[in-house]
Every structure is written in structure tokens, then in C-alpha cells.
Design a protein around this motif. Sequence first.
Motif, PDB file in Angstrom:
ATOM      1  N   ALA A   1       0.833  -1.202   0.000  1.00  0.00           N
ATOM      2  CA  ALA A   1       0.000   0.000   0.000  1.00  0.00           C
ATOM      3  C   ALA A   1       0.868   1.253   0.000  1.00  0.00           C
ATOM      4  O   ALA A   1       0.620   2.206  -0.749  1.00  0.00           O
ATOM      5  N   ALA A   2       1.915   1.262   0.843  1.00  0.00           N
ATOM      6  CA  ALA A   2       2.810   2.417   0.914  1.00  0.00           C
ATOM      7  C   ALA A   2       3.564   2.609  -0.401  1.00  0.00           C
ATOM      8  O   ALA A   2       3.773   3.743  -0.856  1.00  0.00           O
TER       9      ALA A   2
ATOM     10  N   LEU B   1      -6.610   1.268   1.323  1.00  0.00           N
ATOM     11  CA  LEU B   1      -6.130   0.013   1.889  1.00  0.00           C
ATOM     12  C   LEU B   1      -5.564   0.219   3.284  1.00  0.00           C
ATOM     13  O   LEU B   1      -5.787  -0.601   4.190  1.00  0.00           O
ATOM     14  N   PHE B   2      -4.832   1.302   3.496  1.00  0.00           N
ATOM     15  CA  PHE B   2      -4.313   1.617   4.826  1.00  0.00           C
ATOM     16  C   PHE B   2      -5.443   1.716   5.843  1.00  0.00           C
ATOM     17  O   PHE B   2      -5.361   1.174   6.953  1.00  0.00           O
ATOM     18  N   PHE B   3      -6.496   2.424   5.508  1.00  0.00           N
ATOM     19  CA  PHE B   3      -7.601   2.619   6.447  1.00  0.00           C
ATOM     20  C   PHE B   3      -8.319   1.300   6.741  1.00  0.00           C
ATOM     21  O   PHE B   3      -8.728   1.044   7.875  1.00  0.00           O
TER      22      PHE B   3
ATOM     23  N   GLY C   1     -13.594  -0.707  -1.192  1.00  0.00           N
ATOM     24  CA  GLY C   1     -13.303  -1.183   0.157  1.00  0.00           C
ATOM     25  C   GLY C   1     -13.679  -2.645   0.336  1.00  0.00           C
ATOM     26  O   GLY C   1     -12.952  -3.414   0.967  1.00  0.00           O
ATOM     27  N   LEU C   2     -14.813  -3.054  -0.211  1.00  0.00           N
ATOM     28  CA  LEU C   2     -15.209  -4.465  -0.144  1.00  0.00           C
ATOM     29  C   LEU C   2     -14.198  -5.345  -0.875  1.00  0.00           C
ATOM     30  O   LEU C   2     -13.871  -6.445  -0.411  1.00  0.00           O
ATOM     31  N   ALA C   3     -13.716  -4.855  -2.018  1.00  0.00           N
ATOM     32  CA  ALA C   3     -12.725  -5.624  -2.778  1.00  0.00           C
ATOM     33  C   ALA C   3     -11.436  -5.787  -1.972  1.00  0.00           C
ATOM     34  O   ALA C   3     -10.875  -6.885  -1.878  1.00  0.00           O
ATOM     35  N   PHE C   4     -10.964  -4.693  -1.374  1.00  0.00           N
ATOM     36  CA  PHE C   4      -9.759  -4.777  -0.556  1.00  0.00           C
ATOM     37  C   PHE C   4      -9.994  -5.638   0.683  1.00  0.00           C
ATOM     38  O   PHE C   4      -9.078  -6.313   1.159  1.00  0.00           O
ATOM     39  N   GLY C   5     -11.206  -5.595   1.217  1.00  0.00           N
ATOM     40  CA  GLY C   5     -11.527  -6.443   2.357  1.00  0.00           C
ATOM     41  C   GLY C   5     -11.426  -7.912   2.000  1.00  0.00           C
ATOM     42  O   GLY C   5     -10.935  -8.725   2.798  1.00  0.00           O
TER      43      GLY C   5
END
Length: 377
Positions: free
Chosen positions: A25-26, A64-66, A277-281
Motif C-alpha cells: 500500500a505504501a 487500503l491503509f484505512f 473497500g469491499l474488494a480490498f476487504g
Amino acid sequence: MNDISDYKKKKKTYFLNLYGLRFVAALFIFVFHAFTLFRENWIDIHESRLYSYFISKGQLGVNLFFILSGFLISYLALEKNSDAQPYTGWRFLKQRSLRILPLYFLFVGFCYLLFPLAPWGETPIYDISSFYSFTFNFEEIETGALDHLNYLTPLWTIAVECQYYFLVALILFLFRKKTAIAFYLLYPLLIVVSLIFRFLHGEETDIIYYHSFSVMSDFGIGGLLAVSYYQNKIQRYFKSLNLPIRLGVYLVILSMLLFQYQIFTPALRWGERFVIGLAFGFILIDLITNSKKTFFLEHNNFIRKMGISSYGFYVYHVFVLYTLTSLTLYFDLSYSPLLLFLYISLSLFISLGWAKISYRYFELPIQNYLRKKDIKL
């Protein structure tokens, strides 16, 4: 009776894959900033397909960080709350503050007190009180367009992170014996409020990007996944997914990200962050549930170590980009593809090295001191 007392006592959990995911992510954020900040001195690729389909996706590293933060902080709260010693809101705040704030305040102090003395240094235009009150994301909305330095801009996410910490601390204070239930009520509320807020402010770019209400759905998604994972409600489902299905889901996610701007038109922008967000989850839970089947994040020692110091990498990298850009202007170096390559490569090397040194000689000694004082991070 504690609402999680029925669940099996657990040893402290380490999600090794998430160190690597945090570094990825970074790194995405670094690539985005390397090609977009100070581009007037390098090359403007804003209108190119390279930017639209690839480089612009680097900013999703913040999402992604959050989500990672929502997951890890919520899981930590549930896990520690199951111990014999109560995990109070004050204890949580003290631990998290002593983990992230020393570096945060050190960097802010450096930017305001020392860096302006450099030949190319300037005093930031932001109200310094916004950093100490953890409201810098709102200051960025008001003042960010006037800032040409940019090296303090990444700290808006730290402000939002601290605001989230205060919210979790309040939950632990009010509902310590019912933490999981409180999370189940809080996190859907955060998601709904975020969706409504984004719907109402869909055409206001800075508000959509920086406002706490706009991004809080990420914490909600990560937090809900943490509670479900802690209570062993989703592991079986993810473990049952065979490789073709998992690869198919990843292909759908990749396609969605590549065609993000075509899918999420201005009329659908309000739901964009939630869907991503759902995808990253999904990726997050898949990585920790199928760690032995998934890629290289857990067993790649370099990526894992970089993940440990990724906080410093995130804080420092724009300052490094700004400094190297200023040096090229100071020495009147003309643009060339080779110079651009050297600029990005050297910026990455210095940022990673500075983060490792910072972690080894500043952040880690503070953590070790706290451990000696029996304050476990």
C-alpha cells in the motif's frame, strides 16, 4: 459476562501477511506521488492512459491503509479485551499514541523549525495547531490548494487515523464488556453515514477525498471483518474457496480497478469507495486465511521487513521527493528520461533507508522502553 467470553481463548495473533500488504500500500502511494507531485518540474502525464489506468491507482493505497487499520485495531481491541486485565479506552489510546505520535510530532517539528533554514526550505503555510489537534485533514481541504510544498500533505491520513482511535477508545470506555456488539452497531453506521455524506458532496473533490465522513467506510469495512474473523464466522468460507475461484475474484477486482473511472461515473462516485473497500476487504481476509496458498507476502523476508517500517516510509517519502526535486532545480539540471529514472529510484532508496534508520534508532527504542515499562504495543 463479557460478550466474547464464549469464544476460545487465543494467544496474541500476528498477521504476517499484513506487514507485506502494508508495504505494498505504501509503495503504491509512493509511485502515485512520484509521478504526480512536482510534475511541473518533470513531466505531466495526467492526461495519459498510463496515468488513468495504472499510476492513478496508487492513491488507493490510502483506502487500503484505512481498511487495514480498521481490521487490526478492532481485532486488537477484541483480543486484548479477552485478557484478565481490562483493556480500557485510556490504555488503548496510550499505546496507540506512543506508537505513532513520536514520529509524527518529530516530523512536524522538523518541517516547521529546521527545514525552513535550508537553502530551498520554506515554512509550511498550514496552521500548525491543526497537526496537534488532529484536524489537519480539514485544514488540507481549506488550504491544500495553496500549498506547493506538499511534503506535509500525507499527514492528513494520520489525523483521520487519530480521530478513529478516539472513537474506538470511546467504545472501549462505554462498552468494554460488550465491545463486539458495539462494533457490530458502530461500523455499519459509519458505512451508512459515509455513503450519505459522499452522495451529498459528490461534486466536491477535496471534501470527497479528505473529509473524515467521506473515508470512514474504510474503517467500518475493516472493523466488521475483524469482528467476524475474531468470532470465526468467515474463515470456513474463505478456506473453502479453491484456486480458480480465488483467481477469478482477483481478476474481477483487477478489472474493476483498471476501469475504475469508466465504472464509477460522477453519478456513481458516492459508492466508489465502499465497493473498492469491499474488494480490498476480500483481499485482506484471503491473505490471512489462505496465507500458505497466497502469493509471497508472508514468506518474503524483504517485503515483511519493509512492512514493519512502512509507517516511516509513508511519512518521509514526499519530503524526499520534494528535496530531490528542489536539488535538480538548484543545480539547474535539465529534464531527461534518465534523470527522471534516477530521481524516482533515488527517492525510493532514500525513503526506504530513512524509514529503516528511523524505525531502528527512534521508533523501536521507544517501543522497547515501553515494553520494559510493561506497556505492550
